[in-house]
Design a protein around this motif. Structure first.
Motif, mmCIF file in Angstrom:
data_model
loop_
_atom_site.group_PDB
_atom_site.id
_atom_site.type_symbol
_atom_site.label_atom_id
_atom_site.label_comp_id
_atom_site.label_asym_id
_atom_site.label_seq_id
_atom_site.Cartn_x
_atom_site.Cartn_y
_atom_site.Cartn_z
ATOM 1 N N LEU A 206 0.837 -1.217 0.000
ATOM 2 C CA LEU A 206 0.000 0.000 0.000
ATOM 3 C C LEU A 206 0.864 1.256 0.000
ATOM 4 N N ILE A 207 1.965 1.216 0.772
ATOM 5 C CA ILE A 207 2.856 2.379 0.871
ATOM 6 C C ILE A 207 3.516 2.678 -0.485
ATOM 7 N N ASP A 208 3.838 1.612 -1.224
ATOM 8 C CA ASP A 208 4.531 1.728 -2.515
ATOM 9 C C ASP A 208 3.911 2.745 -3.461
ATOM 10 N N HIS A 209 2.566 2.859 -3.433
ATOM 11 C CA HIS A 209 1.901 3.668 -4.460
ATOM 12 C C HIS A 209 1.445 5.035 -4.018
ATOM 13 N N ILE A 210 1.680 5.398 -2.734
ATOM 14 C CA ILE A 210 1.114 6.686 -2.286
ATOM 15 C C ILE A 210 1.719 7.885 -2.997
ATOM 16 N N SER A 211 2.966 7.737 -3.483
ATOM 17 C CA SER A 211 3.555 8.912 -4.132
ATOM 18 C C SER A 211 3.059 9.106 -5.564
ATOM 19 N N ASP A 212 2.404 8.090 -6.161
ATOM 20 C CA ASP A 212 1.958 8.280 -7.546
ATOM 21 C C ASP A 212 0.492 7.953 -7.809
ATOM 22 N N ASP A 213 -0.260 7.615 -6.767
ATOM 23 C CA ASP A 213 -1.638 7.214 -7.017
ATOM 24 C C ASP A 213 -2.587 7.775 -5.954
ATOM 25 N N SER A 216 -4.447 5.290 -3.617
ATOM 26 C CA SER A 216 -3.616 4.758 -2.540
ATOM 27 C C SER A 216 -3.482 5.767 -1.407
ATOM 28 N N ARG A 217 -3.392 7.055 -1.789
ATOM 29 C CA ARG A 217 -3.306 8.094 -0.751
ATOM 30 C C ARG A 217 -4.563 8.116 0.102
ATOM 31 N N VAL A 218 -5.719 7.994 -0.565
ATOM 32 C CA VAL A 218 -6.994 7.990 0.177
ATOM 33 C C VAL A 218 -7.040 6.786 1.121
ATOM 34 N N ILE A 219 -6.648 5.632 0.620
ATOM 35 C CA ILE A 219 -6.709 4.412 1.443
ATOM 36 C C ILE A 219 -5.773 4.512 2.641
ATOM 37 N N VAL A 220 -4.534 4.898 2.394
ATOM 38 C CA VAL A 220 -3.560 4.932 3.489
ATOM 39 C C VAL A 220 -3.914 6.006 4.521
ATOM 40 N N SER A 221 -4.302 7.211 4.045
ATOM 41 C CA SER A 221 -4.625 8.256 5.025
ATOM 42 C C SER A 221 -5.869 7.872 5.829
ATOM 43 N N SER A 222 -6.836 7.208 5.188
ATOM 44 C CA SER A 222 -8.041 6.780 5.915
ATOM 45 C C SER A 222 -7.725 5.682 6.923
ATOM 46 N N LEU A 223 -6.844 4.753 6.517
ATOM 47 C CA LEU A 223 -6.441 3.675 7.436
ATOM 48 C C LEU A 223 -5.784 4.254 8.680
ATOM 49 N N ILE A 224 -4.926 5.269 8.466
ATOM 50 C CA ILE A 224 -4.233 5.873 9.607
ATOM 51 C C ILE A 224 -5.244 6.553 10.538
ATOM 52 N N ASP A 225 -6.201 7.287 9.967
ATOM 53 C CA ASP A 225 -7.230 7.926 10.796
ATOM 54 C C ASP A 225 -8.032 6.889 11.567
ATOM 55 N N LEU A 241 10.986 6.187 -0.352
ATOM 56 C CA LEU A 241 11.161 7.482 -1.010
ATOM 57 C C LEU A 241 10.859 8.649 -0.079
ATOM 58 N N PRO A 242 11.602 9.763 -0.230
ATOM 59 C CA PRO A 242 11.331 10.952 0.573
ATOM 60 C C PRO A 242 9.888 11.451 0.409
ATOM 61 N N GLU A 243 9.311 11.307 -0.797
ATOM 62 C CA GLU A 243 7.930 11.766 -1.011
ATOM 63 C C GLU A 243 6.956 10.959 -0.164
ATOM 64 N N GLN A 244 7.235 9.652 -0.041
ATOM 65 C CA GLN A 244 6.374 8.800 0.791
ATOM 66 C C GLN A 244 6.454 9.256 2.247
#
Ligand code: C2E
Ligand code: CA
Ligand code: CA
Ligand code: CA
Length: 277
Positions: A206-213, A216-225, A241-244
């Motif tokens: 899941l982390i792999d794609h947050i910088s380009d998709d 994935s950003r929606v899923i990961v940020s929602s999971l963290i919340d 990656l630094p962007e991640q």
């Protein structure tokens, strides 16, 4: 066409046969890996984003054999599980992790990190797992509250009540329980809502794609919340990656782990790394 089909069939059966032979060989050689001192623990730190310090250390098993060379745990752990060897290897890991913890405690004046050990489902479900791990920690005179157990989410499905009872017992002994590889495929919200876990590790895939998709950003940020509202500590694994890293900071992720910060290393190298951080 018939000829090609036959060739293809021969190719497949040879591939299957080779695979079976390698598995059998691994199982055979793994049986003596402890006695021959071929196993070693590596350690990968976890970085706490708000405290800006190392908060934990995950133990990762390494196996180097004369004949096979270095074998990945992704290959030999499943074989250890299906052959039952995981119980003996698992106990070796616990002893080794306790001893390393004690060595670091002597070496570094203020050792506040928690040491994490990976526990397979097969290991957790062996009879008297909690009792056995309790005996090992008593024998080593190490307080379980300095240790965390990372359990992969995939196995608990069929054994929910049993797993719940074991987790309660382990929690009462002082261990922290983490759910590993969260989001890797078998995700069931039943685990996080009903098992007594304290920490969630979001899977690298899941982390792999947050910088380009964006999805994935929606899923990961929602999971963290969600994890925070359930009072869980969140660790993102496989950050490269630094962007991640920047995105995870903006989502208030608690801790990160990954090659960007530090690769898994042998204990002596980690000691230097801890002193520097
Ligand atoms: P895991 O518990 O999810 O461990 C994380 C894996 O990702 C480790 O691979 C680690 O070296 C790797 N990793 C960490 N950061 C990065 C990154 O930024 N990029 C990439 N590409 N990889 C990263 P490793 O050590 O090969 O272990 C693979 C799996 O084998 C582990 O996955 C775990 O399921 C199992 N395993 C390893 N050691 C043990 C052990 O002592 N006991 C048990 N039961 N399983 C173990
Ligand atoms: Ca893990
Ligand atoms: Ca993981
Ligand atoms: Ca994994």
């Amino acid at each position: 066409v018939k000829e090609r089909g036959r060739n293809q069939y021969r190719w497949y059966s040879q591939a299957i046969e080779a695979n079976r032979t390698r598995r059998a060989l691994i199982e055979h050689l793994l049986r003596n890996a402890i006695d021959k001192e071929e196993l070693q623990l590596y350690f990968q730190p976890k970085w706490d984003l708000s405290a800006e310090r190392i908060s934990g250390m995950e133990t990762l098993l390494r196996w180097k054999n004369d004949r096979l060379g270095q074998v990945s745990p992704a290959e030999f752990i499943p074989i250890a599980e299906s052959s039952g060897l995981i119980n003996e290897i698992g106990e070796w890991i616990m002893h080794a992790a306790c001893r390393q913890f004690k060595a670091w405690r002597e070496q570094l004046d203020e050792l506040s990190v928690v040491i994490a050990i990976n526990i397979s489902g097969a290991q957790l479900l062996q009879p008297n797992f909690a009792e056995r791990i309790g005996c090992i920690f008593a024998e080593e005179r190490v307080d379980p509250s300095r240790f965390e157990l990372e359990v992969t989410e995939s196995f608990a499905i069929e054994n929910f009540d049993e797993v719940n009872a074991i987790f309660v017992e382990l929690r009462n002994m002082g261990f922290t329980i983490s759910i590993d590889d969260f989001g890797a495929g078998y995700s069931s919200l039943k685990y996080v809502s009903r098992l007594p876990i304290q920490c969630m590790k979001i899977d690298k895939t899941l982390i792999d794609h947050i910088s380009d998709d964006e999805r994935s950003r929606v899923i990961v940020s929602s999971l963290i919340d969600m994890a925070h509202r359930l009072k869980l500590v969140v660790v993102a694994e496989g950050v490269e990656l630094p962007e991640q890293l920047e995105l995870l900071k903006s989502y208030h992720c608690d801790q990160i782990q990954g090659f960007l910060f530090c690769k898994p290393m042998p204990a002596d190298q980690i000691s230097g790394f801890m002193q520097a951080n």
